[in-house]
Design an enzyme around this catalytic site. Structure first.
Site, PDB file in Angstrom:
ATOM      1  N   LYS A  22       0.828  -1.210   0.000  1.00 29.94           N
ATOM      2  CA  LYS A  22       0.000   0.000   0.000  1.00 29.94           C
ATOM      3  C   LYS A  22       0.862   1.260   0.000  1.00 29.94           C
ATOM      4  CE  LYS A  22      -2.299   2.422   3.742  1.00 29.94           C
ATOM      5  NZ  LYS A  22      -1.319   3.423   3.794  1.00 29.94           N
ATOM      6  N   ASN A  23       1.854   1.316   0.900  1.00 32.05           N
ATOM      7  CA  ASN A  23       2.623   2.552   1.029  1.00 32.05           C
ATOM      8  C   ASN A  23       3.501   2.821  -0.189  1.00 32.05           C
ATOM      9  OD1 ASN A  23       1.417   3.073   3.417  1.00 32.05           O
ATOM     10  ND2 ASN A  23       3.191   2.603   4.717  1.00 32.05           N
ATOM     11  N   CYS A 116      -4.993   8.651   8.729  1.00 27.70           N
ATOM     12  CA  CYS A 116      -5.271   8.150  10.080  1.00 27.70           C
ATOM     13  C   CYS A 116      -4.906   9.197  11.123  1.00 27.70           C
ATOM     14  CB  CYS A 116      -4.436   6.902  10.351  1.00 27.70           C
ATOM     15  SG  CYS A 116      -5.083   5.421   9.605  1.00 27.70           S
ATOM     16  N   ARG A 121       0.382  15.389  12.377  1.00 29.57           N
ATOM     17  CA  ARG A 121       1.197  14.851  11.273  1.00 29.57           C
ATOM     18  C   ARG A 121       1.455  15.987  10.294  1.00 29.57           C
ATOM     19  NH1 ARG A 121      -1.318   9.301   9.195  1.00 29.57           N
ATOM     20  NH2 ARG A 121       0.789   8.893   8.433  1.00 29.57           N
ATOM     21  N   ASP A 306       4.193   0.905  12.040  1.00 30.39           N
ATOM     22  CA  ASP A 306       2.972   0.305  11.498  1.00 30.39           C
ATOM     23  C   ASP A 306       2.746  -1.127  11.975  1.00 30.39           C
ATOM     24  OD1 ASP A 306       2.127   2.484  10.072  1.00 30.39           O
ATOM     25  OD2 ASP A 306       3.155   1.922   8.239  1.00 30.39           O
ATOM     26  N   ARG A 398      -9.061   0.432   3.863  1.00 26.61           N
ATOM     27  CA  ARG A 398      -8.112   1.329   3.195  1.00 26.61           C
ATOM     28  C   ARG A 398      -6.775   0.650   2.985  1.00 26.61           C
ATOM     29  NH1 ARG A 398      -6.371   5.436   6.646  1.00 26.61           N
ATOM     30  NH2 ARG A 398      -4.737   5.379   5.110  1.00 26.61           N
TER      31      ARG A 398
END
Ligand code: UD1
Length: 419
Positions: A22-23, A116, A121, A306, A398
């Site tokens: 995903k990232n 999130c 952030r 994560d 997601r």
């Protein structure tokens, strides 16, 4: 409202495949608009984040064709339209369009990012890097405008104050079409950064040092088409290895690049988790007694922030007390009260999570406050006695491709209901 309902205690076995990262893909998709020819990505996970980014591509006039795990984007008809806040805020990583629009056009009008809620952030490092490359940052209502005033971005020497995955990738994307050389010092070293650099280099960029703390980018005039295989998702892999150790009776997690998970696997070994590491898979045996350990997260190659939440349910199975310190996101503790509601002995104290393993969990109604907390709750629910209902599951969808089907295939009693 959509919910996930799980009845715990089922014996789980078999194979669970890991999807593309995903990232990585959330950066690869915005990076594709730097090219003026079609690009195909293979191994694209089925995630709502991907669907949202594809929507942004369409807004920009990019033709997209998705077939199973392949995604082809043709940016030859690209137009520089503002990306509205309600689109941008669907996911934090949409900020990679800032770098790609700026690199391609010298101008971007965009909303501010979402993502999130893990405490503050900021994106100051991204903006400082864009400014160093010659862009001005201004605000107009709920939009941000990045502009070079019609000039090409200019290569620059950039020192990142904090090690940041996003700022490193965004600078690399923007600088690929800049004039001259850009050097990023104190870069993040995550595997996803290497993946993005490989795509960009195959498009014609000249990037060296991705995966080290110093990245050099020699700007080029144009970028073209290519085909690229997305790396496996190391966070999904780690999540399923932890889940397999918590509830499995012999589970093989496939499509794993073990080298990306060394610090995580080392922690599991310290706990006494028995597994067999194969060339591109990890077989997790049924576990006996496990030891409690302390976790401290840090940038790659350290223990990934994560993976802290996905590992927590397994820690709750271990004998003894331990603590978890998230040095990247201190506020990444939202799973703690939810796990406590399921009977876990876990709390937060002075910016750390303190747990005592060994207490049985029981089903409850819990909320997936963020993506990785959601995975922790799924694992805990599979461990627990009785039924668990998880709400706010959009966060989970997601980031975990086809998770319901993948867990059902292992024998889990898990369903998604739409009420
Ligand atoms: C990425 C990952 C996310 C992971 C995180 C840390 C993606 C899409 N997301 O997020 O899953 O949890 O790395 O490994 O790849 N910071 C600043 N200013 C900035 C940018 C970051 O102060 O401009 C701080 C952050 O608040 C945080 C630290 O730097 O404390 C690291 O953040 P960063 O690596 O940028 O995380 P993301 O790229 O957002």
């Amino acid at each position: 409202m959509r919910k996930i309902i799980i009845t715990g205690g089922r014996p789980l076995k078999g194979e669970i495949p890991v999807s593309g990262a995903k990232n990585s893909v959330v950066a690869l998709i915005p990076a594709m608009i730097l090219a003026d020819e079609p690009i195909t990505l293979d191994g694209v996970p089925d995630l709502s984040d991907v669907a949202n980014l594809v929507e942004m591509l369409s807004l920009l006039g990019v033709k997209v064709n998705r077939q199973q795990e392949s995604l082809t984007a043709d940016p030859s008809g690209l137009v520089n339209r503002p990306i509205p806040p309600e689109m941008i805020s669907q996911l934090r990583a949409s900020y990679y369009f800032y770098g790609s629009l700026l690199g391609r056009f010298g101008y971007a009008k965009v909303g501010l990012p979402g993502g999130c809620d893990l405490g503050p952030r900021p994106i100051d490092l991204h903006l400082k890097a864009f400014e160093a490359l010659g862009a001005q940052v201004t605000y107009e209502g709920d939009h941000m405008i990045l502009s070079t005033g019609g000039r090409r971005l200019q290569g620059a020497h950039i020192f990142m104050d904090t090690v940041s995955v996003g700022a490193t990738i965004n600078t690399m994307i923007a600088a690929s079409l800049a004039q001259g050389r850009t050097v990023i010092e104190n870069s993040a070293r995550e595997p996803e950064i290497i993946d993005v650099a490989i795509l960009l280099n195959n498009m014609g960029a000249r990037i060296r040092g991705a995966g080290t703390a110093v990245i050099t980018i020699d700007g080029v005039e144009r970028l073209g088409g290519t085909r690229h295989q997305v790396i496996p998702d190391r966070i999904e892999a780690g999540s399923y290895i932890a889940l397999a150790a918590a509830v499995g009776e012999g589970i093989c997690v496939t499509n794993v690049l073990y080298e990306h998970l060394e610090s995580f696997i080392a922690k599991l070994e310290e706990m006494g988790v028995r597994m067999i590491v194969k060339e591109d898979a990890v077989f997790v045996e049924k576990q006996e007694a496990l030891r409690a350990v302390d976790i401290s997260t840090s940038p790659y190659p350290g223990f990934a922030t994560d993976l802290q939440q996905p590992l927590t349910p397994l820690l709750l199975k271990a004998q003894g007390r331990g603590k978890i310190k998230d040095t990247i996101y201190e506020k990444r503790v939202n799973h703690v009260p939810e796990l406590a509601r399921m009977g876990a002995e876990i709390s937060t104290l002075g910016g750390q999570i303190i747990y005592t393993g060994g207490k049985p969990l029981s089903g409850a109604e819990v909320r997936a406050t963020d993506l990785r907390a959601g995975l922790a709750l799924i694992t805990a629910a599979l461990m627990a006695d009785g039924q668990t209902v998880i709400t706010d599951i959009e966060h989970i969808l997601r980031g975990y491709s086809n998770i319901i089907e993948k867990l059902q295939a292992l024998g889990a009693d898990i369903t998604l209901v739409d009420e």
